[in-house]
Design a protein around this motif. Structure first.
Motif, short mmCIF file in Angstrom:
data_model
loop_
_atom_site.label_atom_id
_atom_site.label_comp_id
_atom_site.label_asym_id
_atom_site.label_seq_id
_atom_site.Cartn_x
_atom_site.Cartn_y
_atom_site.Cartn_z
N ALA A 215 0.77 -1.22 -0.06
CA ALA A 215 -0.07 -0.15 -0.54
C ALA A 215 0.85 1.31 0.02
O ALA A 215 1.47 1.92 0.92
CB ALA A 215 -0.85 0.10 0.90
N SER A 219 -4.76 6.74 -0.99
CA SER A 219 -5.88 6.12 -1.18
C SER A 219 -5.63 4.53 -1.06
O SER A 219 -6.45 3.51 -0.39
CB SER A 219 -5.75 5.45 -2.98
N GLN A 220 -4.56 3.71 -1.30
CA GLN A 220 -4.10 1.96 -1.14
C GLN A 220 -4.23 1.82 0.41
O GLN A 220 -4.73 1.32 1.00
CB GLN A 220 -3.35 1.78 -1.58
N GLN A 223 -8.09 2.31 2.02
CA GLN A 223 -8.94 0.63 1.72
C GLN A 223 -8.43 -0.34 1.40
O GLN A 223 -8.67 -1.03 1.51
CB GLN A 223 -9.15 1.16 0.01
#
Length: 235
Positions: A215, A219-220, A223
């Protein structure tokens, strides 16, 4: 014991800041917390107003505007390495024991019961393989006077490692170096899995949405499976 909680946030980390503050108020009993100190290193006015909505929050203007566009870039380093300096500054101003927690953390349970308020400092220890025995994402300055001296040494060691090694991230190795060099301090070590869990389990009190190979972007990180229930609720 009364204590403060301190974190450092810039606008790039504003989504993390929302997760941090909402989860803190939802899942942690804050009756013993005097002030939640948020050191502003480049927040928008909208984000400042949002965070100021919560009781006990004090946003501390630093004049800094750290912008990071990638893992371990200069903006990230400036923001990360400022944490210990702001913690030292806060101790000098408030004379109050303080827990410093990274802003990309989510609180899922109270943690006071595992904190030794009679120790000098609290460090987060790592059991998993890595370049450092400790991680600077959760740190407790419990004995104010001892903590000031410890932090001054930690800051010097960050600067030393920056100048004398090719490490991309010096904060945590400098913390381990400081602990090794200062055996006279009474130090409580809390496991990463409890207070800064990258891969949380049922024992974890605080999740850490740390950047890593799986990640690399904000954003990653937002999520990640263990983060999604919170992002869906708070963002």
């Amino acid at each position: 014991m009364r204590y403060n909680i301190l974190t450092v946030i810039n606008e790039g980390y504003a989504p993390f800041g929302r997760l941090f503050i909402n989860s803190l108020f939802e899942y942690v009993d804050l009756k013993n917390v005097d002030t939640i100190l948020i050191y502003d290193t480049g927040l928008s006015e909208e984000t400042r107003q949002y965070l100021n909505y919560f009781p006990k929050v004090e946003i501390v203007s630093t004049g800094a505007n750290f912008i990071s566009r990638g893992i371990h870039d200069e903006g990230w380093k400036e923001n990360t390495y400022s944490k210990t300096k702001y913690l030292l500054e806060s101790l000098e101003k408030t004379n109050t024991p303080t827990l410093m927690v990274d802003s990309d953390c989510i609180f899922v349970s109270c943690f006071e019961d595992i904190v030794d308020f009679e120790t000098d400092v609290i460090a987060c220890s790592r059991a998993r393989p890595g370049f450092s025995r400790h991680i600077g994402s959760f740190f407790g300055a419990m004995n104010v006077e001892s903590s000031k001296a410890f932090l001054a040494n930690w800051i010097r060691n960050v600067e030393f490692l920056q100048q004398n090694t090719d490490l991309k991230h010096c904060e945590s190795p400098a913390l381990s170096k400081t602990i090794e060099e200062n055996q006279e301090y009474k130090i409580q070590e809390l496991p990463e899995q409890l207070v800064s869990a990258v891969f949380p389990d049922a024992t974890s009190r605080i999740y850490h949405l740390k950047s890593d190979h799986y990640a690399t972007t904000i954003s990653q990180r937002l999520q990640l499976p263990h983060a999604k229930p919170f992002t869906e609720r708070y963002l």
